[in-house]
Scaffold this motif. Structure first.
Motif, mmCIF file in Angstrom:
data_model
loop_
_atom_site.group_PDB
_atom_site.id
_atom_site.type_symbol
_atom_site.label_atom_id
_atom_site.label_comp_id
_atom_site.label_asym_id
_atom_site.label_seq_id
_atom_site.Cartn_x
_atom_site.Cartn_y
_atom_site.Cartn_z
ATOM 1 N N GLY A 151 2.870 -11.279 -0.704
ATOM 2 C CA GLY A 151 3.165 -10.388 0.405
ATOM 3 C C GLY A 151 2.465 -8.869 0.143
ATOM 4 O O GLY A 151 1.807 -8.199 0.657
ATOM 5 N N ALA A 152 2.565 -8.420 -1.298
ATOM 6 C CA ALA A 152 2.041 -7.200 -1.739
ATOM 7 C C ALA A 152 0.568 -7.381 -1.394
ATOM 8 O O ALA A 152 -0.207 -6.366 -1.350
ATOM 9 C CB ALA A 152 2.597 -6.854 -3.226
ATOM 10 N N HIS A 153 -0.083 -8.602 -2.006
ATOM 11 C CA HIS A 153 -1.513 -8.673 -1.858
ATOM 12 C C HIS A 153 -2.015 -8.521 -0.369
ATOM 13 O O HIS A 153 -2.911 -8.094 -0.063
ATOM 14 C CB HIS A 153 -1.746 -10.010 -2.366
ATOM 15 C CG HIS A 153 -3.216 -10.072 -2.925
ATOM 16 N ND1 HIS A 153 -3.924 -11.133 -2.952
ATOM 17 C CD2 HIS A 153 -4.046 -9.350 -3.697
ATOM 18 C CE1 HIS A 153 -5.125 -10.899 -3.462
ATOM 19 N NE2 HIS A 153 -5.294 -9.854 -4.014
ATOM 20 N N THR A 181 12.811 3.931 4.540
ATOM 21 C CA THR A 181 13.612 2.745 4.171
ATOM 22 C C THR A 181 12.498 1.801 3.612
ATOM 23 O O THR A 181 12.843 0.581 3.481
ATOM 24 C CB THR A 181 14.422 2.239 5.523
ATOM 25 O OG1 THR A 181 13.478 2.082 6.475
ATOM 26 C CG2 THR A 181 15.298 3.080 5.852
ATOM 27 N N ALA A 182 11.120 2.082 3.668
ATOM 28 C CA ALA A 182 10.181 0.763 3.493
ATOM 29 C C ALA A 182 10.238 0.341 1.925
ATOM 30 O O ALA A 182 10.929 0.886 1.000
ATOM 31 C CB ALA A 182 8.770 1.539 3.390
ATOM 32 N N HIS A 183 9.803 -1.018 1.690
ATOM 33 C CA HIS A 183 9.716 -1.404 0.553
ATOM 34 C C HIS A 183 8.761 -0.880 -0.498
ATOM 35 O O HIS A 183 7.993 0.035 -0.002
ATOM 36 C CB HIS A 183 9.228 -2.789 0.663
ATOM 37 C CG HIS A 183 9.641 -3.969 1.427
ATOM 38 N ND1 HIS A 183 9.594 -4.209 2.663
ATOM 39 C CD2 HIS A 183 11.074 -4.570 1.077
ATOM 40 C CE1 HIS A 183 10.465 -5.266 2.929
ATOM 41 N NE2 HIS A 183 11.196 -5.451 2.341
ATOM 42 N N GLY A 184 9.316 -0.795 -1.734
ATOM 43 C CA GLY A 184 8.450 0.055 -2.686
ATOM 44 C C GLY A 184 7.027 -0.370 -2.924
ATOM 45 O O GLY A 184 6.147 0.421 -3.023
ATOM 46 N N THR A 185 6.567 -1.587 -2.527
ATOM 47 C CA THR A 185 5.372 -1.988 -2.326
ATOM 48 C C THR A 185 4.570 -1.432 -1.534
ATOM 49 O O THR A 185 3.121 -1.128 -1.612
ATOM 50 C CB THR A 185 5.257 -3.507 -2.043
ATOM 51 O OG1 THR A 185 5.864 -3.585 -0.722
ATOM 52 C CG2 THR A 185 5.443 -4.311 -3.261
ATOM 53 N N SER B 324 -0.184 -0.166 -9.812
ATOM 54 C CA SER B 324 -0.413 -1.501 -9.232
ATOM 55 C C SER B 324 0.600 -1.571 -8.265
ATOM 56 O O SER B 324 1.760 -1.206 -8.219
ATOM 57 C CB SER B 324 -0.355 -2.413 -10.408
ATOM 58 O OG SER B 324 -0.039 -3.768 -9.663
ATOM 59 N N ASN B 325 0.480 -2.456 -7.157
ATOM 60 C CA ASN B 325 1.446 -2.904 -6.203
ATOM 61 C C ASN B 325 1.903 -4.247 -6.455
ATOM 62 O O ASN B 325 2.898 -4.547 -5.627
ATOM 63 C CB ASN B 325 1.081 -2.613 -4.780
ATOM 64 C CG ASN B 325 0.024 -3.715 -4.566
ATOM 65 O OD1 ASN B 325 -0.469 -4.359 -5.077
ATOM 66 N ND2 ASN B 325 -0.075 -3.941 -2.944
ATOM 67 N N ILE B 326 1.785 -4.777 -7.462
ATOM 68 C CA ILE B 326 2.249 -5.989 -7.571
ATOM 69 C C ILE B 326 3.814 -6.212 -7.591
ATOM 70 O O ILE B 326 4.452 -5.290 -8.562
ATOM 71 C CB ILE B 326 1.698 -6.674 -9.064
ATOM 72 C CG1 ILE B 326 0.328 -6.679 -9.143
ATOM 73 C CG2 ILE B 326 2.294 -7.912 -9.709
ATOM 74 C CD1 ILE B 326 -0.477 -7.876 -9.056
ATOM 75 N N CYS B 327 4.293 -7.089 -7.029
ATOM 76 C CA CYS B 327 5.669 -7.194 -7.173
ATOM 77 C C CYS B 327 6.207 -8.517 -8.156
ATOM 78 O O CYS B 327 7.397 -7.990 -8.330
ATOM 79 C CB CYS B 327 6.073 -7.448 -5.544
ATOM 80 S SG CYS B 327 7.594 -7.475 -5.018
ATOM 81 N N THR B 328 5.846 -9.444 -7.868
ATOM 82 C CA THR B 328 6.414 -10.493 -8.519
ATOM 83 C C THR B 328 5.312 -11.298 -9.584
ATOM 84 O O THR B 328 4.052 -10.677 -9.671
ATOM 85 C CB THR B 328 6.968 -11.585 -7.884
ATOM 86 O OG1 THR B 328 6.017 -11.975 -7.010
ATOM 87 C CG2 THR B 328 8.163 -11.120 -7.173
ATOM 88 N N ASN B 329 5.866 -12.174 -10.434
ATOM 89 C CA ASN B 329 4.668 -13.044 -10.971
ATOM 90 C C ASN B 329 4.461 -14.523 -10.195
ATOM 91 O O ASN B 329 4.898 -14.540 -9.143
ATOM 92 C CB ASN B 329 5.184 -13.287 -12.440
ATOM 93 C CG ASN B 329 6.411 -13.945 -12.606
ATOM 94 O OD1 ASN B 329 7.123 -14.336 -11.579
ATOM 95 N ND2 ASN B 329 6.460 -14.636 -13.631
#
Lengths: 504, 445
Positions: A151-153, A181-185, B324-329
């Protein structure tokens, strides 16, 4: 659902498990490899001395059965969707169909090299081509790319597409708006894409404050990144107005597709003004979360933005065969090696094919029904900052401050009842964000509601049970402060073994 | 098919409890103008039997490594995956859990990631590893962003023998940021110290070197590290993790950040993904590292326990201040890597590496008997090498394909000046008979 109370029952089933490095037996190996059938290369002749290792690194050595025990025991020390109700808001922890695992593991998919000839890859290319179409149709947009890894990508890819679009019009727009309220990403994505994130206020009813939005949108604004339904579980009915405000200034509307599970087949982002969006296949299309990944984050775009998509793109040729088309000069370029999270995308394809148009619509209807049902059952026991109806998730606040009980205590107590805690403390202070998904039975939903009611009662009568929860896990609450202050991220020979401090 | 379990009676009861007449009322916040007034235009639903038939048809319409012998590499390799890796990694607790935010209920995943981090440190010779990133190319791009954050500088020097996909991803990532890319060209398949010396300066944040490089050639990482460090730059090494048991580890050759793709370590190729990127660094850079980190600590009763840590680096805390916007692994794939490395162990992995080296050199040796084929570069290599032919790359590869062999990856799409060459990878899976058949097929062209 277990009615576990205070005392640990799991010690025998899930004893402390040593690290694999503490179980090593020199000479043991879980794998048998064939004997050499070619003459050995003369190592000293083919590799320069200064590059040769003196000895292999000290990897663990363990036999097959002990290896199996180790990882099986670790698996048993883990809550999962298959074992537990997992109402983790914003994460859509729905059931992951077994058939999808089976098809993704077919050797005709797993055994494909990405650089093998297209003629040898027609089946997988057909699948990807179809999925590309499905995702565009569900979004109500013109075209999708399957390349982003998560998702972040996908967000990053989306913002890069938006940048490329503005640049193609001779503009450099440095600002991207994100609701508070947005996601931190979302804001992090803006930064890694060289944009400035600017927060837009929400109204007390949880929707975007249009006056604040109007104030902040100008010719320097590249886009607004919105989640709709938003992270508070509320559909913003002003969405068409929001799109109009942005478009009037030449800015685009980006949708974070995290909450697509609420609107499948009911409303399409492209139809309510969205220009670019990403999906999370691991949320909406039931690909498993795998302790954190792999997911996939396909991105869909409106007509006119296709040329900015990353490449290569899967295409159907005039002769009916499938292949890869290389991107044109306006493409943002490549965002990863090869083509995408193929094994994940196969599962998403299988899910969409299994359900069909009516089935997908029912997914969202039942996800929304389940969330509103739980909210109705709990409305007397917890505070609800926003009015119903809710989308596929809702927010409620445990109000037990006079008993010294926090949302963390409530969440940790749920673990004792074999339920995974909801998302906590975000996007409203002290809240719990609950997303049941469409796949849970009424029995499970009722069990959860009764447990939440019982915990509310405990908070008033026996708050100490909550302070010390969970009581039934292999470990109690952790010292996370020391973990961050003196990080121990890698085992070393000198590391103290588990039992040295194990005083149970 | 349907994966919901609510019956019509359940739905009625739930609607009554909520106090609405029908499900439509729950969607009243969606204005009519935003609604879809027709069914989605998608194929009709399938039963499980029909679904299996459809997917079997699609899978059957591909040629896999079971159907044609695979000498393809270029970033993804046909290594052997022990059955135990599939069996353990497909346990449904691992498959269906989320990111281990709730430590008490997630010790299994957290311990597995701590072990993964340790294994990657052992393999790379570094002090800290994260719990994995998307895949190799994005890991390299993240490493460059990390080096920029560490040094505050605005240049990155990249070898032209870094995999083209990695360089393309890097270009995509850096397009939006004030960082310049300087490319160092190769001579005989490798970069040279003088070339690197000319490229680095006091604005160089990082030097990115892949070894074995995209041609399979081994680079002199120790020399290049010295040059880069002399200019105050961070050394990023991108490596084949299997080579690290036979060759000196990048950490022992001066690398500051080590990245790569862990696909060779027990991950199926699956047409290019999903894979698992690894990243390890020296301890001094730990707090600038992107991605999830798992740490060991104690619980309230003093027992060893594991949790996600140093989260103040991450996007959900730092938001727009994150680097970085990386969220998970890539959780499940990092798990596969940990299982694979533990199953192979010290001796097994060394044996795999030796077999790759021996078989690749056996195959390369075969070329000397063939007219019209030769090794393109003289540099030392590990499991992959470039073949130059006078017989036309497409013709050669098509002929081998007709003999049931995927003989190599044509290099023309990546390097214009290598239009007469193709890349050959030989893993431990290739038998002597298969290599002989490969050479015979070449000789027939």
């Amino acid at each position: 659902m277990s009615n576990a109370s205070e005392k640990s029952q799991g010690a025998g089933l899930v004893p402390a498990e040593k690290l694999i490095f503490e179980q090593t037996t020199p000479g043991a190996c879980a794998v048998s490899l064939p004997v050499a059938d070619v003459p050995p290369a003369d190592l000293r002749k083919v590799i320069p001395q200064e590059l040769l290792a003196e000895a292999p690194p000290p990897l663990p050595e363990i036999g097959e059965q002990d290896l199996v025990r180790h990882y099986t025991r670790l698996a048993h020390r883990l809550f999962s969707v298959d074992g537990n109700f997992y109402p983790l808001g914003s994460c859509t922890m729905k059931y992951n169909p077994k058939v999808n695992e089976r098809v993704a593991a077919l050797p005709g998919f797993t055994g494909l090299h990405p650089l093998q000839p297209e003629a040898d890859s027609q089946g997988i290319l057909e699948l990807l081509y179809q999925l590309r179409y499905f995702l565009a149709e569900i979004a109500g947009l013109a075209e999708a790319t399957l390349q982003p890894c998560a998702g972040a990508h996908g967000e990053m890819t989306g913002v890069m597409i938006i940048n490329a679009y503005h640049r193609s019009r001779g503009e450099d727009r440095p600002k991207v708006l994100t609701p508070d309220t947005a996601h931190g990403t979302n804001p992090a994505t803006c930064t890694v894409c060289g944009r400035f994130a600017i927060s837009v206020a929400s109204r007390p009813d949880g929707r975007v404050d249009l006056d604040d939005l109007r104030k902040k949108v100008d010719e320097q604004t590249a886009a607004l990144m919105i989640t709709n339904p938003n992270t508070a579980g509320l559909f913003d009915p002003q969405i068409a107005d929001i799109a109009e405000i942005l478009h009037a200034k030449g800015a685009l509307l980006y949708l974070d597709g995290a909450n697509m599970n609420a609107i499948l087949g009911i409303a399409r982002p492209g139809d309510f003004g969205v220009d670019v969006m990403h999906y999370n296949t691991h949320k909406t299309f039931s690909t498993p979360h795998g302790c954190g990944g792999p997911g996939a984050g396909p991105v869909a775009v409106r007509e006119g933005l296709q040329e900015f998509l990353p490449g290569p793109q899967v295409v159907r040729r005039e002769d009916g065969t499938y292949g890869w088309a290389w991107p044109g000069p306006r493409s943002i370029g490549r965002v990863r090696s090869f083509y995408g999270q193929i094994g994940v995308l196969i599962r998403a394809y299988a899910y969409i094919r299994a359900l069909g148009p009516e089935g997908l619509r029912q997914v969202s209807e039942k996800a929304v029904l389940s969330a509103n049902y739980l909210a109705a059952r709990l409305r007397e026991h917890y505070r609800f900052p926003f009015a119903p109806p809710y989308a596929h998730e809702f927010i409620m606040v445990p109000e037990f401050r006079e008993h010294g009980v926090t949302e963390l205590d409530v969440a940790k107590r749920l673990i004792d009842f074999a339920i995974h805690p909801p998302t906590m403390s975000w996007p409203v202070a002290h809240c719990l964000m609950i997303e049941p998904t469409e796949t849970e039975s009424l029995r499970t939903l009722d069990g959860f509601a009764e447990t939440m009611i019982r915990i509310a009662e405990e908070a008033r009568t026996t708050p100490e049970i909550l302070h010390h929860a969970p009581h039934t896990m292999p470990v109690e609450r952790l010292d996370e402060v020391t973990a961050a202050r003196k990080p121990d991220l890698c085992w070393r020979e000198s590391t103290e073994p588990a039992e040295a401090a194990d005083n149970t | 098919m349907q994966y919901t379990q609510l019956t019509d009676a359940d739905v009625r009861h739930m609607l009554d409890t909520i106090g609405v007449r029908d499900i439509g009322e729950l969607f009243r916040d969606i204005p009519p103008s935003a609604r879809l007034d027709r069914p989605l235009c998608l194929p009709a639903p399938l039963t499980e039997m029909e679904l299996l038939a459809d997917l079997n048809r699609l899978a059957g319409n591909n040629t896999s490594v079971d159907d044609a012998v695979c000498f393809l590499g270029g970033g993804m390799y046909d290594h052997f995956i022990p059955t135990v890796v599939d069996a353990l990694a497909s346990q449904s607790e691992f498959v269906t859990a989320y990111t281990p935010y709730q430590a008490e209920a997630s010790q299994g995943a957290l311990q597995a990631f701590y072990e993964y981090q340790t294994l990657i440190c052992m393999l790379t010779g570094m002090e800290v590893s994260n719990a994995s990133l998307y895949e190799g190319a994005t890991a390299a791009a993240e490493a460059v962003l990390m080096a920029r954050a560490i040094t505050g500088r605005r240049g990155v020097v990249v070898s032209s023998a870094v995999h083209p996909h990695t360089r393309e991803v890097l270009a995509t990532y850096l397009k939006e940021l004030p960082i310049d890319i300087v490319v160092v060209e190769t001579l005989d398949g490798r970069i040279r110290p003088e070339g690197l010396r000319q490229a680095v300066n006091d604005q160089t944040a990082a030097v990115l070197i892949q070894t074995p490089n995209v041609f399979g050639c081994l680079e002199s990482l120790d020399q290049f590290s010295a040059i880069a460090h002399g200019a105050g730059a961070i050394v990023i090494a991108s490596v084949d993790p299997i080579s690290c048991v036979l060759l000196k580890r990048p950490g022992d050759l001066g690398a500051d950040i080590v990245v790569g793709d862990a696909q060779p370590l027990g991950i199926p190729m699956s047409y290019g993904g999903p894979s698992c990127g690894f990243m390890a660094c020296r301890e001094q850079f730990m707090r600038k590292m992107p991605g999830r980190l798992v740490g060991a600590t104690r619980d309230r009763a003093g027992r060893r326990a594991f949790c996600l840590t140093l989260q103040t680096r991450e996007q959900h805390i730092r938001r727009e201040r994150a680097t970085s916007n990386i969220c998970t692994n890539q959780g499940l794939l990092a798990l596969r890597v940990a299982i694979y490395l533990s199953a192979m162990g010290r001796r097994g992995l060394a044996q795999v590496a030796s077999m790759c080296l021996d078989k690749a050199h056996y195959a390369a040796q075969k070329l000397s008997d063939l007219s019209g084929f030769e090794l393109r570069f003289q540099a030392p290599f590990f499991k992959e090498f470039v073949v130059r032919t006078t017989k036309g790359v497409d013709r050669v590869l098509a002929h081998c394909r007709s003999r049931g062999i995927q003989a190599g990856v044509p290099l023309a799409p990546w390097y214009e000046d290598l239009a007469d060459s193709f890349l050959v990878a030989v893993t431990e899976k290739r038998t002597r008979a298969e290599i002989d058949a490969w050479a015979k097929a070449l000789s027939e062209v």
